[in-house]
Design a protein around this motif. Structure first.
Motif: not given
Length: 158
Positions: A101-105, A117-124, A126-132
């Motif tokens: 998710v950090l790389a995707l920012m 789409r490749l990783f539907p099990d990851i809540d992108f 929520k993870t972005r919000n947690n990283i800040g």
């Protein structure tokens, strides 16, 4: 230092010099199991052994711990969509969700949708919000680590 990249690079160095794990272990006066642990990322060589490895391959210890992988396949993170989905998932699974998710920012919306789409099990979201908020250098560093892993895969499996 990314242990996955270091371990893959140690394996690449050994194979590119046509050594088996046994051959390398003998040259370094260590066990084959130690070589296996380095190549799986379970351990890292100690300083004395790193020095022996650097002399054997004619590179510096820094080259081993922070390898500069020459682009074989992609040079930019936006090019990850050109990699087969199966291979890309294999590479990206070596990183945790926060790292991806950090790389995707720093990636385009298209690349973000592609990875979601490749990783539907990851809540992108929520993870972005947690990283800040993060520094752009952290994003670029993670993107470069992923690029290096993709390029190492290409070297290992031409």
């Amino acid at each position: 230092m990314n242990m996955s990249i270091v371990s893959k690079y140690l394996q690449f160095l050994r194979k590119s010099h046509n050594y088996t794990q046994d051959d390398l272990a003998q040259k370094l006066d260590i066990s084959r199991q130690a070589v296996s642990k380095w190549e799986t990322g379970a351990a890292i060589p100690d300083l004395e052994v790193l020095l022996k490895i650097s002399k054997l391959y004619g590179i510096t210890i820094n080259d081993i711990l922070e390898p500069q992988i020459q682009p074989q396949r992609i040079t930019d993170f936006e090019q990850i969509s050109t990699i087969s989905e199966k291979e890309l998932k294999e590479v990206l699974n070596q990183f945790d969700a926060d790292s991806l998710v950090l790389a995707l920012m720093g990636a385009s919306p298209e690349i973000n949708r592609f990875c979601e789409r490749l990783f539907p099990d990851i809540d992108f979201e929520k993870t972005r919000n947690n990283i800040g908020r993060v520094r752009i250098e952290a994003v670029e560093d993670m993107q470069n680590q992923i690029i290096s892993m993709i390029n190492l895969q290409e070297i290992d499996y031409p």
